[in-house]
Scaffold this motif. Structure first.
Motif: not given
Length: 338
Positions: A167, A169, A275, A321-323, A331
């Motif tokens: 997750l 980047p 994170c 956003r990535q979760s 998150h």
């Protein structure tokens, strides 16, 4: 560790009698002895320091909890416990000890946890476990005081790597600065995924010393440690700056300052990445003794919207956003310099 091991370990840590039996078994060496093979009660008694009555009670708990069974005249670990002991008994003991410590704190001081977090911090043994002040030196005593919590954090991080690393980047990035990267476990996971990446871990001197001492040779040219207090030391420039499970330790104002500082150390196209676990209030369930390990920090976990606002305030372009849900929701909030 595979998912079956994790599920069984959580089952043992969540239940108080199981947790007690596990900790006693590891501390007295009974589990280590049984891991070598079946053994009679008499032989077990001869190889451990437990009196007969205590050993009988412990073995009874083992049977009730699914840790061991009696086959004929010999006790032996269940297949699941045998597998769990084959992974890393030292790490298992660290996790069991921390869950027990945290459970005592939230049960005894839960009122102050909800009403006065500073009072809870003063009363809770959990916060005396994390001796950050002792990590400022690298003498034998400093390392001895730092190793327990640094190793515990490393254990947790290693378990999080498979789900969190994808997750982050970092595509196209050449150099990463991880602020508060502990012994480098997460950075190593990122380096394995991104073969063209180099990384610098900034953390306290004792932590860096411990991390450098266990760094595999394959990372020698790609991962370096920078020892110092992140609030005071000069940061190197990089293509990306990562804060993984560290900003919740700081106040809102201090976290914003760190994010602003990070934004100044990346070039156009560079990224600042955060994170963190989300707030307890958004968790669908918090149950079992293992939840205590997160409940002790419940007043410090923030909504990802806080970090998104902080990224915007630092003048960065917010990325999607990535979760993912692990022991709690994590998150990943990131911003790009434009």
């Amino acid at each position: 560790m595979n998912q079956k091991n994790i599920t069984f370990e959580t089952h043992l840590l969540d239940d108080i009698p199981s947790l007690m039996a596990l900790r006693v078994g590891l501390k007295t060496g009974v589990l280590q002895v049984l891991h070598k093979g079946p053994m009679s009660r008499e032989s077990l008694g001869a190889q451990t320091s437990l009196p007969c009555s205590g050993l009988d009670n412990l073995l009874g708990l083992f049977r009730q909890c699914g840790i061991a069974v009696l086959e004929g005249k010999c006790w032996q670990l269940t297949p699941m416990m045998q597998d769990l002991m084959s992974v890393d008994p030292a790490a298992l003991r660290r996790r069991a000890d921390f869950v027990a410590l945290a459970a005592c704190d939230v049960l005894m001081h839960g009122d102050s946890l909800m009403s006065d977090p500073q009072a809870f911090q003063r009363a809770a043994a959990t916060f005396r476990f994390f001796r950050y002040d002792r990590a400022l030196g690298t003498g034998a005593a400093h390392l001895e005081d730092t190793a327990p919590w640094a190793n515990y954090v490393s254990d947790l991080t290693a378990r999080e790597v498979p789900d969190l690393v994808p997750l982050i980047p970092l595509e196209g990035m050449g150099h990463l600065l991880e602020v508060g990267g502990n012994t480098g476990i997460f950075a190593r996971g990122l380096l394995e995924r991104h073969r063209g990446l180099r990384a610098t871990v900034l953390d306290l001197p004792a932590v860096c010393h411990l991390g450098a001492g266990v760094l595999p040779e394959t990372f020698n040219t790609r991962l370096t440690f920078l020892a110092g207090d992140a609030r005071e030391i000069e940061w190197p420039d990089g293509d990306a700056v990562l804060f993984k499970s560290v900003l919740h330790d700081w106040t809102d104002e201090a976290a914003q300052k760190m994010i602003n500082k990070a934004a100044q150390h990346v070039p156009v196209g560079g990224r600042v990445i955060i994170c963190e676990r989300g707030p307890i209030v958004e968790e669908p369930t918090m149950c079992g003794a293992t939840a205590s390990a997160n409940l002790v920090f419940s007043q410090y976990y923030r909504s990802p919207s806080f970090y998104e606002a902080a990224i915007n305030a630092a003048g960065l372009k917010l990325l999607p956003r990535q979760s993912v849900s692990l022991d709690m929701a994590f998150h990943v909030v990131a911003g790009e310099r434009i």
